[in-house]
Motif scaffolding. Structure first.
Motif, PDB file in Angstrom:
ATOM      1  N   SER A   1       0.823  -1.209   0.000  1.00  0.00           N
ATOM      2  CA  SER A   1       0.000   0.000   0.000  1.00  0.00           C
ATOM      3  C   SER A   1       0.859   1.261   0.000  1.00  0.00           C
ATOM      4  O   SER A   1       1.887   1.339   0.672  1.00  0.00           O
ATOM      5  N   ASN A   2       0.424   2.216  -0.796  1.00  0.00           N
ATOM      6  CA  ASN A   2       1.029   3.552  -0.898  1.00  0.00           C
ATOM      7  C   ASN A   2       2.387   3.555  -1.604  1.00  0.00           C
ATOM      8  O   ASN A   2       3.101   4.551  -1.577  1.00  0.00           O
ATOM      9  N   GLU A   3       2.753   2.444  -2.246  1.00  0.00           N
ATOM     10  CA  GLU A   3       3.974   2.424  -3.035  1.00  0.00           C
ATOM     11  C   GLU A   3       3.763   3.108  -4.380  1.00  0.00           C
ATOM     12  O   GLU A   3       2.674   3.054  -4.958  1.00  0.00           O
ATOM     13  N   GLU A   4       4.803   3.739  -4.887  1.00  0.00           N
ATOM     14  CA  GLU A   4       4.749   4.316  -6.230  1.00  0.00           C
ATOM     15  C   GLU A   4       4.816   3.169  -7.236  1.00  0.00           C
ATOM     16  O   GLU A   4       5.556   2.205  -7.067  1.00  0.00           O
ATOM     17  N   ILE A   5       4.037   3.274  -8.291  1.00  0.00           N
ATOM     18  CA  ILE A   5       4.000   2.193  -9.280  1.00  0.00           C
ATOM     19  C   ILE A   5       4.458   2.728 -10.633  1.00  0.00           C
ATOM     20  O   ILE A   5       3.937   3.736 -11.130  1.00  0.00           O
ATOM     21  N   ASN A   6       5.453   2.037 -11.229  1.00  0.00           N
ATOM     22  CA  ASN A   6       6.027   2.485 -12.500  1.00  0.00           C
ATOM     23  C   ASN A   6       6.088   1.380 -13.551  1.00  0.00           C
ATOM     24  O   ASN A   6       6.599   1.609 -14.643  1.00  0.00           O
ATOM     25  N   THR A   7       5.610   0.197 -13.202  1.00  0.00           N
ATOM     26  CA  THR A   7       5.784  -0.936 -14.113  1.00  0.00           C
ATOM     27  C   THR A   7       4.481  -1.668 -14.376  1.00  0.00           C
ATOM     28  O   THR A   7       3.526  -1.595 -13.592  1.00  0.00           O
ATOM     29  N   MET A   8       4.473  -2.397 -15.507  1.00  0.00           N
ATOM     30  CA  MET A   8       3.374  -3.285 -15.874  1.00  0.00           C
ATOM     31  C   MET A   8       3.859  -4.718 -15.697  1.00  0.00           C
ATOM     32  O   MET A   8       4.995  -5.042 -16.045  1.00  0.00           O
ATOM     33  N   GLN A   9       3.015  -5.571 -15.108  1.00  0.00           N
ATOM     34  CA  GLN A   9       3.378  -6.973 -14.904  1.00  0.00           C
ATOM     35  C   GLN A   9       2.475  -7.880 -15.752  1.00  0.00           C
ATOM     36  O   GLN A   9       1.245  -7.763 -15.680  1.00  0.00           O
ATOM     37  N   ILE A  10       3.095  -8.732 -16.536  1.00  0.00           N
ATOM     38  CA  ILE A  10       2.366  -9.748 -17.295  1.00  0.00           C
ATOM     39  C   ILE A  10       2.492 -11.049 -16.499  1.00  0.00           C
ATOM     40  O   ILE A  10       3.556 -11.678 -16.473  1.00  0.00           O
ATOM     41  N   LEU A  11       1.410 -11.433 -15.817  1.00  0.00           N
ATOM     42  CA  LEU A  11       1.430 -12.612 -14.953  1.00  0.00           C
ATOM     43  C   LEU A  11       1.303 -13.867 -15.813  1.00  0.00           C
ATOM     44  O   LEU A  11       0.316 -14.043 -16.529  1.00  0.00           O
ATOM     45  N   LEU A  12       2.297 -14.741 -15.715  1.00  0.00           N
ATOM     46  CA  LEU A  12       2.336 -15.956 -16.531  1.00  0.00           C
ATOM     47  C   LEU A  12       2.016 -17.211 -15.735  1.00  0.00           C
ATOM     48  O   LEU A  12       1.590 -18.218 -16.297  1.00  0.00           O
ATOM     49  N   ARG A  13       2.244 -17.164 -14.432  1.00  0.00           N
ATOM     50  CA  ARG A  13       1.950 -18.316 -13.601  1.00  0.00           C
ATOM     51  C   ARG A  13       1.755 -17.840 -12.163  1.00  0.00           C
ATOM     52  O   ARG A  13       2.428 -16.904 -11.719  1.00  0.00           O
ATOM     53  N   GLY A  14       0.843 -18.486 -11.416  1.00  0.00           N
ATOM     54  CA  GLY A  14       0.617 -18.131 -10.022  1.00  0.00           C
ATOM     55  C   GLY A  14      -0.473 -17.082  -9.853  1.00  0.00           C
ATOM     56  O   GLY A  14      -1.236 -16.775 -10.779  1.00  0.00           O
ATOM     57  N   GLY A  15      -0.559 -16.497  -8.661  1.00  0.00           N
ATOM     58  CA  GLY A  15      -1.594 -15.499  -8.379  1.00  0.00           C
ATOM     59  C   GLY A  15      -1.346 -14.797  -7.062  1.00  0.00           C
ATOM     60  O   GLY A  15      -0.425 -15.132  -6.308  1.00  0.00           O
ATOM     61  N   TYR A  16      -2.169 -13.798  -6.771  1.00  0.00           N
ATOM     62  CA  TYR A  16      -2.035 -13.035  -5.535  1.00  0.00           C
ATOM     63  C   TYR A  16      -3.409 -12.563  -5.077  1.00  0.00           C
ATOM     64  O   TYR A  16      -4.375 -12.530  -5.842  1.00  0.00           O
ATOM     65  N   VAL A  17      -3.490 -12.209  -3.812  1.00  0.00           N
ATOM     66  CA  VAL A  17      -4.709 -11.663  -3.237  1.00  0.00           C
ATOM     67  C   VAL A  17      -4.462 -10.193  -2.909  1.00  0.00           C
ATOM     68  O   VAL A  17      -3.406  -9.821  -2.409  1.00  0.00           O
ATOM     69  N   ILE A  18      -5.445  -9.351  -3.249  1.00  0.00           N
ATOM     70  CA  ILE A  18      -5.344  -7.920  -2.949  1.00  0.00           C
ATOM     71  C   ILE A  18      -6.108  -7.642  -1.655  1.00  0.00           C
ATOM     72  O   ILE A  18      -7.255  -8.061  -1.495  1.00  0.00           O
ATOM     73  N   ARG A  19      -5.463  -6.924  -0.748  1.00  0.00           N
ATOM     74  CA  ARG A  19      -6.076  -6.597   0.533  1.00  0.00           C
ATOM     75  C   ARG A  19      -5.899  -5.120   0.836  1.00  0.00           C
ATOM     76  O   ARG A  19      -4.879  -4.528   0.502  1.00  0.00           O
TER      77      ARG A  19
ATOM     78  N   MET B   1      -9.945  -7.919  -1.118  1.00  0.00           N
ATOM     79  CA  MET B   1     -10.686  -7.340  -2.231  1.00  0.00           C
ATOM     80  C   MET B   1     -10.920  -8.360  -3.345  1.00  0.00           C
ATOM     81  O   MET B   1     -11.764  -8.161  -4.210  1.00  0.00           O
ATOM     82  N   GLY B   2     -10.127  -9.433  -3.349  1.00  0.00           N
ATOM     83  CA  GLY B   2     -10.285 -10.439  -4.401  1.00  0.00           C
ATOM     84  C   GLY B   2      -8.959 -11.099  -4.731  1.00  0.00           C
ATOM     85  O   GLY B   2      -7.892 -10.671  -4.276  1.00  0.00           O
ATOM     86  N   VAL B   3      -9.024 -12.171  -5.537  1.00  0.00           N
ATOM     87  CA  VAL B   3      -7.842 -12.921  -5.954  1.00  0.00           C
ATOM     88  C   VAL B   3      -7.648 -12.750  -7.454  1.00  0.00           C
ATOM     89  O   VAL B   3      -8.603 -12.845  -8.237  1.00  0.00           O
ATOM     90  N   TRP B   4      -6.404 -12.459  -7.861  1.00  0.00           N
ATOM     91  CA  TRP B   4      -6.057 -12.308  -9.274  1.00  0.00           C
ATOM     92  C   TRP B   4      -5.028 -13.390  -9.625  1.00  0.00           C
ATOM     93  O   TRP B   4      -3.993 -13.520  -8.941  1.00  0.00           O
ATOM     94  N   GLU B   5      -5.297 -14.127 -10.697  1.00  0.00           N
ATOM     95  CA  GLU B   5      -4.428 -15.229 -11.100  1.00  0.00           C
ATOM     96  C   GLU B   5      -4.031 -15.085 -12.562  1.00  0.00           C
ATOM     97  O   GLU B   5      -4.729 -14.455 -13.366  1.00  0.00           O
ATOM     98  N   ALA B   6      -2.871 -15.690 -12.904  1.00  0.00           N
ATOM     99  CA  ALA B   6      -2.427 -15.710 -14.297  1.00  0.00           C
ATOM    100  C   ALA B   6      -3.412 -16.540 -15.130  1.00  0.00           C
ATOM    101  O   ALA B   6      -4.042 -17.472 -14.618  1.00  0.00           O
ATOM    102  N   PRO B   7      -3.590 -16.184 -16.415  1.00  0.00           N
ATOM    103  CA  PRO B   7      -2.969 -15.074 -17.157  1.00  0.00           C
ATOM    104  C   PRO B   7      -3.679 -13.753 -16.868  1.00  0.00           C
ATOM    105  O   PRO B   7      -4.900 -13.670 -16.937  1.00  0.00           O
ATOM    106  N   TYR B   8      -2.884 -12.741 -16.537  1.00  0.00           N
ATOM    107  CA  TYR B   8      -3.462 -11.448 -16.176  1.00  0.00           C
ATOM    108  C   TYR B   8      -2.390 -10.380 -16.352  1.00  0.00           C
ATOM    109  O   TYR B   8      -1.192 -10.668 -16.261  1.00  0.00           O
ATOM    110  N   VAL B   9      -2.829  -9.141 -16.618  1.00  0.00           N
ATOM    111  CA  VAL B   9      -1.911  -8.006 -16.720  1.00  0.00           C
ATOM    112  C   VAL B   9      -2.250  -7.041 -15.592  1.00  0.00           C
ATOM    113  O   VAL B   9      -3.381  -6.575 -15.482  1.00  0.00           O
TER     114      VAL B   9
END
Length: 470
Positions: free
Chosen positions: A49-67, A77-85
């Motif tokens: 949270s509150n980090e500066e963001i400068n990059t785009m990530q192309i998710l090829l494998r795995g996933g993460y949860v946003i809180r 807030m939900g789970v995001w899994e590859a394939p995802y940008v």
């Protein structure tokens, strides 16, 4: 985070990426050359949270949860899994992250810095189009989540208010019914004492006439001052004590409530023998107490019925979702009923001046009630809870327009953000306190109904004016 060697089949992985279907290999190869390959283990963080963001990530494998953090607690807030940008995309204005992404399954992704986006336009315009399309879908999905959160937030407030409002009459009904039950257990003794007396029918009629005259001519003794009530209690106490009546306190409390005076008791004493006066007055008191308890139960049940009726009017649940001619004053009234508890919580004064002769307008009443709810709730949020807050609501006709003003005496809206308050997701409230969709909902609902909303704000006076053409 450490850069990992790029897998040999990375080009093929990008070819198989659903969003890159039809993108030529040179463009995909350009992504590989400009990108860095990363692998994050489970429980690591893609961003915080509150980090500066400068990059785009192309998710090829795995996933993460946003809180997100709310009231000191992490809220998923939900789970995001590859394939995802994820991350920043071409033409996006995002600069900082307001949540954290925790890896739930080892994450493999290709990361491209936003400084490469200008070059990307020349490499493959189709690739840029795809990424912009992803951004549009992401905004739409996020908007749906925020709209749902806004509705849940409103529902939570309404539920709290409804529970608060229903609690008082419901408690009164329980209390009165219990008291009535206790009271009725004493009735047989009083009935026996009364029925064994020898009183002529004419004398019974006199007592009945006095009793029902007091029941019919009920005066609101709540308006009596403490001094006036004490004087009446003393007068009745002296009258009863002089005649040797025992249960004086029980009788005087009830008789004062029903506006009995010594002259009423004199009329009863004239036709009732001295030895029977106590049982007769106890019988009268029993009837008055029973009437009081039944009246309290009736008042409480009517209050609950009114609240249920207000809910139906507010949500418009009894009608089909089609535009009908409605009275805006009715919707405002039912909305104020739903939000009554918030006025009490913040000790806010309400000044409502509504023109009851306004013409009806064709609208969806349920949607307009969302407008009233958001405008009133925002005003209450802006007001202090020290008793100085005031909300003024006016409905009136100005030339060919029907207008409703929502004016508060809060601190006002700073000039530098006034042009942004109707933007989706823009909010000055803390995380978890608002979604930034309230005024956007107001704007879109009014647009659908051909109405407008205008803002005038200065310290001590903020007014939202809603107008409908007639």
């Amino acid at each position: 985070m450490p850069v990992q060697p790029k897998p040999r089949d990375l080009l093929q992985q990008l070819r198989d990426f659903p969003h890159f279907e039809g993108i030529e290999d040179p463009a995909l190869q350009w992504l590989i050359e400009r990108g860095e390959y990363h692998i994050l283990p489970k429980d690591d963080y893609l961003f915080r949270s509150n980090e500066e963001i400068n990059t785009m990530q192309i998710l090829l494998r795995g996933g993460y949860v946003i809180r997100r953090e709310k009231d000191g607690k992490k809220q998923e807030m939900g789970v995001w899994e590859a394939p995802y940008v994820s991350g920043v995309l071409p033409f996006s204005r995002m600069t900082r992250i307001t949540a954290e992404a925790k890896v739930i399954e080892e994450l493999h992704f290709l990361e491209i810095h936003k400084n490469c986006f200008t070059e990307m336009v020349n490499v493959s315009y189709l690739l840029v189009q795809r990424l912009v399309s992803i951004m549009t879908e992401r905004v739409r999905d996020y908007q749906q989540i925020q709209l749902m959160n806004e509705k849940l937030l409103a529902l939570g407030k309404m539920s709290a208010g409804l529970a608060h409002e229903l609690n008082n009459p419901a408690s009164a009904m329980v209390r009165s019914s219990q008291e009535l039950q206790r009271h009725m257990t004493n009735t047989p003794e009083k009935f026996k004492a009364t029925i064994t007396m020898r009183i002529s029918p004419d004398d019974v009629d006199v007592v009945n006439d006095i009793l029902f005259e007091r029941l019919t001519a009920r005066v609101d003794t709540q308006e009596l001052s403490l001094m006036e009530r004490e004087e009446r209690t003393d007068d009745l106490t002296d009258w009863l004590a002089d005649r040797g009546i025992t249960n004086v306190e029980e009788l005087t409390d009830t008789f004062v409530d029903w506006d009995f005076r010594p002259e009423h008791l004199d009329s009863i004493a004239e036709v009732i023998p001295q030895e029977s006066l106590g049982p007769v007055l106890s019988w009268v008191e029993t009837n008055l107490t029973t009437e009081s308890l039944v009246e309290e139960i009736s008042t409480a049940s009517k209050r609950i019925a009114e609240l249920v009726s207000s809910i139906k009017t507010y949500s418009h649940m009894d009608s089909d979702p089609s535009m009908e001619f409605i009275d805006v004053n009715d919707g405002i009234k039912s909305t104020l009923t739903m939000l009554k508890f918030r006025f009490k919580q913040k000790n806010v004064e309400l000044d409502k001046t509504c023109d009851l002769n306004l013409p009806s307008i064709k609208a969806l009443e349920g949607e307009l009630n969302q407008v009233w709810t958001n405008l009133i709730s925002n005003a209450l949020d802006a007001l202090p809870d020290d008793g100085t807050g005031k909300l003024t609501i006016r409905s009136y006709q100005r030339r060919d327009n029907l207008c409703i003003d929502f004016e508060d005496n809060g601190p006002g809206i700073p000039e530098d953000i006034r042009n942004r308050i109707f933007e989706p997701f823009f909010t000055t409230k803390g995380i978890g306190e608002g979604t930034g969709m309230g005024l956007d909902i107001v704007r879109r609902v009014l647009l659908r109904h051909g109405g407008t909303v205008a803002l005038e704000s200065s310290p001590g006076k903020t007014c939202f004016r809603v107008c409908f053409p007639l």
